[in-house]
Design a protein around this motif. Sequence first.
Motif, PDB file in Angstrom:
ATOM      1  N   ALA A   1       0.857  -1.185   0.000  1.00 33.09           N
ATOM      2  CA  ALA A   1       0.000   0.000   0.000  1.00 33.09           C
ATOM      3  C   ALA A   1       0.888   1.228   0.000  1.00 33.09           C
ATOM      4  O   ALA A   1       2.087   1.151   0.308  1.00 33.09           O
ATOM      5  N   VAL A   2       0.306   2.364  -0.347  1.00 30.39           N
ATOM      6  CA  VAL A   2       0.996   3.655  -0.272  1.00 30.39           C
ATOM      7  C   VAL A   2       0.206   4.520   0.703  1.00 30.39           C
ATOM      8  O   VAL A   2      -0.974   4.774   0.495  1.00 30.39           O
ATOM      9  N   LEU A   3       0.858   4.949   1.761  1.00 28.44           N
ATOM     10  CA  LEU A   3       0.212   5.736   2.813  1.00 28.44           C
ATOM     11  C   LEU A   3       0.479   7.211   2.541  1.00 28.44           C
ATOM     12  O   LEU A   3       1.624   7.626   2.338  1.00 28.44           O
ATOM     13  N   LEU A   4      -0.580   8.008   2.534  1.00 31.57           N
ATOM     14  CA  LEU A   4      -0.494   9.412   2.160  1.00 31.57           C
ATOM     15  C   LEU A   4      -0.517  10.329   3.383  1.00 31.57           C
ATOM     16  O   LEU A   4      -1.396  10.199   4.242  1.00 31.57           O
ATOM     17  N   HIS A   5       0.459  11.237   3.439  1.00 37.88           N
ATOM     18  CA  HIS A   5       0.533  12.254   4.499  1.00 37.88           C
ATOM     19  C   HIS A   5       0.586  11.630   5.893  1.00 37.88           C
ATOM     20  O   HIS A   5       0.030  12.162   6.854  1.00 37.88           O
ATOM     21  N   GLU A   6       1.232  10.517   5.975  1.00 35.51           N
ATOM     22  CA  GLU A   6       1.347   9.807   7.251  1.00 35.51           C
ATOM     23  C   GLU A   6       2.445   8.768   7.105  1.00 35.51           C
ATOM     24  O   GLU A   6       2.724   8.300   6.001  1.00 35.51           O
ATOM     25  N   ARG A   7       3.062   8.420   8.217  1.00 39.63           N
ATOM     26  CA  ARG A   7       4.087   7.372   8.197  1.00 39.63           C
ATOM     27  C   ARG A   7       3.507   6.113   8.825  1.00 39.63           C
ATOM     28  O   ARG A   7       2.767   6.186   9.814  1.00 39.63           O
ATOM     29  N   PRO A   8       3.859   4.956   8.294  1.00 37.31           N
ATOM     30  CA  PRO A   8       3.316   3.713   8.862  1.00 37.31           C
ATOM     31  C   PRO A   8       3.921   3.428  10.225  1.00 37.31           C
ATOM     32  O   PRO A   8       5.013   3.923  10.542  1.00 37.31           O
ATOM     33  N   PRO A   9       3.235   2.654  11.049  1.00 35.19           N
ATOM     34  CA  PRO A   9       3.808   2.290  12.348  1.00 35.19           C
ATOM     35  C   PRO A   9       5.054   1.443  12.158  1.00 35.19           C
ATOM     36  O   PRO A   9       5.192   0.721  11.168  1.00 35.19           O
ATOM     37  N   SER A  10       5.977   1.559  13.099  1.00 36.89           N
ATOM     38  CA  SER A  10       7.188   0.751  13.029  1.00 36.89           C
ATOM     39  C   SER A  10       6.850  -0.706  13.290  1.00 36.89           C
ATOM     40  O   SER A  10       5.984  -1.024  14.106  1.00 36.89           O
ATOM     41  N   GLY A  11       7.517  -1.603  12.589  1.00 39.83           N
ATOM     42  CA  GLY A  11       7.286  -3.028  12.803  1.00 39.83           C
ATOM     43  C   GLY A  11       7.417  -3.818  11.513  1.00 39.83           C
ATOM     44  O   GLY A  11       7.404  -3.262  10.405  1.00 39.83           O
ATOM     45  N   ILE A  12       7.539  -5.115  11.678  1.00 35.30           N
ATOM     46  CA  ILE A  12       7.704  -6.007  10.533  1.00 35.30           C
ATOM     47  C   ILE A  12       6.530  -5.885   9.570  1.00 35.30           C
ATOM     48  O   ILE A  12       6.689  -5.996   8.350  1.00 35.30           O
ATOM     49  N   GLU A  13       5.333  -5.614  10.106  1.00 36.30           N
ATOM     50  CA  GLU A  13       4.145  -5.552   9.261  1.00 36.30           C
ATOM     51  C   GLU A  13       4.238  -4.436   8.218  1.00 36.30           C
ATOM     52  O   GLU A  13       3.531  -4.462   7.214  1.00 36.30           O
ATOM     53  N   SER A  14       5.114  -3.457   8.448  1.00 37.75           N
ATOM     54  CA  SER A  14       5.148  -2.273   7.588  1.00 37.75           C
ATOM     55  C   SER A  14       6.169  -2.353   6.455  1.00 37.75           C
ATOM     56  O   SER A  14       6.356  -1.372   5.741  1.00 37.75           O
ATOM     57  N   VAL A  15       6.806  -3.510   6.270  1.00 39.52           N
ATOM     58  CA  VAL A  15       7.905  -3.564   5.312  1.00 39.52           C
ATOM     59  C   VAL A  15       7.452  -3.396   3.871  1.00 39.52           C
ATOM     60  O   VAL A  15       8.287  -3.180   2.982  1.00 39.52           O
ATOM     61  N   PHE A  16       6.149  -3.494   3.588  1.00 37.88           N
ATOM     62  CA  PHE A  16       5.662  -3.296   2.226  1.00 37.88           C
ATOM     63  C   PHE A  16       4.727  -2.087   2.123  1.00 37.88           C
ATOM     64  O   PHE A  16       3.996  -1.950   1.151  1.00 37.88           O
TER      65      PHE A  16
END
Length: 338
Positions: free
Chosen positions: A161-176
């Motif tokens: 996915a591409v997250l707009l105007h926000e950073r994903p939470p830290s963690g293994i789940e966010s590697v893509f």
Amino acid sequence: MARPRSDRVASIKARLVARLTDGVHRPGDRFLSTRAVARHFGISYQTAHRLLAELGAEGMLERVAASGTYLAGGRALSRLPLLVMASRGRRKDSFGSRLHRAVETGLAAQGLDWTIRWYDEHASSSGRARSAVSALPRHALPMVWGAPDVLASCLADRRSAVLLHERPPSGIESVFIDSVSIDDFAGGVYAAQLLERQRLRGGYAILAGPAHDPRSCARVAGFLSRLRATVVHAQSWYLEGGLGVAERAVAAGRRGIFCANDRLAEAVHAWCRAARQPCPPLVGFDDAPVAERLGLTTIAIPWGELSTATAALVRRRLADDAASATHVVLSPRPVVRS
């Protein structure tokens, strides 16, 4: 009669299983080849072949002739950009509407087709919201703004996915999960630098957004890293949210008020006009259309760069769904108006 398996070979198989279930790899990802397993663990080619064959028979791997070995349960590759936006983005002259236009402009410039789905943030965590999440097409590449259930679903499914105007939470789940965001902390620093030029007496105030909003928190922290100020929180990012607390902000910020977005600055303007009081120096954030209308000095989001960066991330992800995530952080810029 087959010879019993040595403890070392059993340990190697356990390590391969651990690698398959580490939470990083997704169904359809390429796995180690027979030759790579043999070389990495220092075992014979025949032993490596047998171990991978066993993992295939146990349903953990799929071996494709003349191609390689893959995690079982091949995934659907992302082929369709799908813009998923909070329904508040439909509000005229809002930040969300500006973001919507910027993203679509970038996609069109890249010659990409896309669809859009509006997300009802008031239905978050409800049956309606979960239904909308589950209905996302398998081949879609979600571009997400203000849709926490959609993001949570992508994280849980290891979905790109591409997250707009926000950073994903830290963690293994966010590697893509790719992202495009703004350096809100730096923007708060810029606002403090602009206001400290004022030669008026009194204190500074910050009219912040909702108390736990991460963007507001970062902007406030940036300002406070340079100047002391009284922080007043609005209940929402909108004009009506700012009107309810504008009097407190004006009383505390005679020397200047940093408003965490331009709508909140509009609220201070409106309150001062209604109360027939002089308006303290203001600095907003976003450079929304209302900022130009009011002649408001503000911290501008670089919309052109955001548009280009988002489209580039989408094109890259469509070309290589297994690539590691890229996070683009753009610096805002001050726009000084008299």
